[in-house]
Design a protein around this motif. Structure first.
Motif, PDB file in Angstrom:
ATOM      1  N   GLU A  50       0.866  -1.184   0.000  1.00 10.10           N
ATOM      2  CA  GLU A  50       0.000   0.000   0.000  1.00 10.10           C
ATOM      3  C   GLU A  50       0.899   1.230   0.000  1.00 10.10           C
ATOM      4  O   GLU A  50       1.923   1.240   0.689  1.00 10.10           O
ATOM      5  N   LEU A  58       1.208   5.650   0.077  1.00 12.86           N
ATOM      6  CA  LEU A  58       0.756   7.047   0.095  1.00 12.86           C
ATOM      7  C   LEU A  58       1.945   7.903  -0.333  1.00 12.86           C
ATOM      8  O   LEU A  58       3.000   7.896   0.292  1.00 12.86           O
ATOM      9  N   ALA A  72      -1.737   9.861  -9.412  1.00 14.79           N
ATOM     10  CA  ALA A  72      -2.917   9.269  -8.770  1.00 14.79           C
ATOM     11  C   ALA A  72      -3.878   8.713  -9.834  1.00 14.79           C
ATOM     12  O   ALA A  72      -4.462   7.636  -9.639  1.00 14.79           O
ATOM     13  N   LYS A  88      -2.542   6.279  -2.766  1.00 21.89           N
ATOM     14  CA  LYS A  88      -3.106   7.463  -2.099  1.00 21.89           C
ATOM     15  C   LYS A  88      -2.110   8.614  -2.231  1.00 21.89           C
ATOM     16  O   LYS A  88      -0.913   8.390  -2.370  1.00 21.89           O
TER      17      LYS A  88
END
Ligand SMILES: NC(=O)c1ccc[n+]([C@@H]2O[C@H](COP(=O)([O-])OP(=O)(O)OC[C@H]3O[C@@H](n4cnc5c(N)ncnc54)[C@H](OP(=O)(O)O)[C@@H]3O)[C@@H](O)[C@H]2O)c1
Length: 213
Positions: free
Chosen positions: A25, A27, A40, A47
């Motif tokens: 994951e 960001l 994005a 994220k």
């Protein structure tokens, strides 16, 4: 793993996409998150946010900003969001002055390194130098006809280096542990060597390999 990536340039966006590709994951953070809109859109599972959002999100942090701004980026990320975490430091201390006959100029000298300065200033973060000695195009799954290139790494924390070694393994690299933070004095200048064929002959498609017997 949750990975917080600090930066909006080629290294940050390439590594952020690479972590997503390998099932993590991500960001991605910038002082101006609007800059990250294209990334994005191309990476809908990723994220975006600011540096502090990225650092708070990540179990592992990637620092991929202009070398002279590395301290400022970590300050904005927040010491409280960095404590105890592995911080992969891809930054090189490249000065603003132009290269001399293809040799990049640094704002550090040979008996010091950017990484040591950062490690001293952010003592609770577990910095590991990595990804600084190859162009961003080869950072994730490099194809050198079956040969795994070598990524030289260093840092003071053995477990942090184990984590980075396994990330490098996933990304198609062989990690070579060169020791503690001081070893960044030798690893950071590898970017000068890597860039020389590029500046001299427009050759940018190589990587280093450590031969052993
Ligand atoms: N390009 C390569 O192929 C390559 C390969 C190996 C290593 N490296 C090293 O990796 C790092 C990133 O390289 P890059 O080419 O992707 O990007 P870069 O153009 O060197 O840096 C862009 C990043 O620096 C940040 N930045 C600039 N000034 C700042 C300031 N005053 N305060 C906080 N942040 C600031 C920007 O933040 P915002 O997003 O907030 O604008 C942006 O994220 C560099 O240290 C470079 O030497 C590059």
């Amino acid at each position: 793993m949750r990975v917080g990536v600090l930066g909006s340039g080629g290294v940050a966006t390439t590594l952020a996409s690479g972590f997503l590709k390998h099932g993590h994951e991500v960001l991605l953070g910038s002082r101006t998150p609007e800059k990250l809109r294209d990334w994005a859109s191309a990476n809908p599972e990723g994220k975006i946010g600011n540096f502090a959002d990225a650092a708070a999100f990540g179990q592992v942090i990637v620092l991929a900003v202009k070398g002279s701004a590395a301290w400022e980026a970590l300050r904005r990320a927040g010491e409280e969001n960095l404590g105890g975490k592995v911080v992969i430091d891809s930054c090189n201390p490249i000065a603003d002055a132009p290269p001399a006959n293809g040799v990049l100029r640094f704002f550090t000298s040979i008996n010091e390194s950017l990484m040591e300065q950062l490690q001293m200033q952010f003592g609770d973060a577990r910095l590991v130098k990595a990804f600084n000695s190859v162009g961003s195009a080869f950072m994730v799954d490099p194809d050198f006809e079956g040969v795994r290139p070598t990524m030289f790494i260093c840092g003071n924390d053995a477990d942090a280096k184990k984590t980075v070694t396994s990330i490098l393994d996933e990304f198609g690299w062989e990690a070579a542990d060169m020791g503690s933070a001081e070893s960044a004095r030798a690893i950071e200048p590898l970017c000068m060597l890597w860039c020389l064929p590029g500046f001299l002959r427009n050759e940018w498609t190589h990587a280093f390999k450590l031969l052993k017997k």
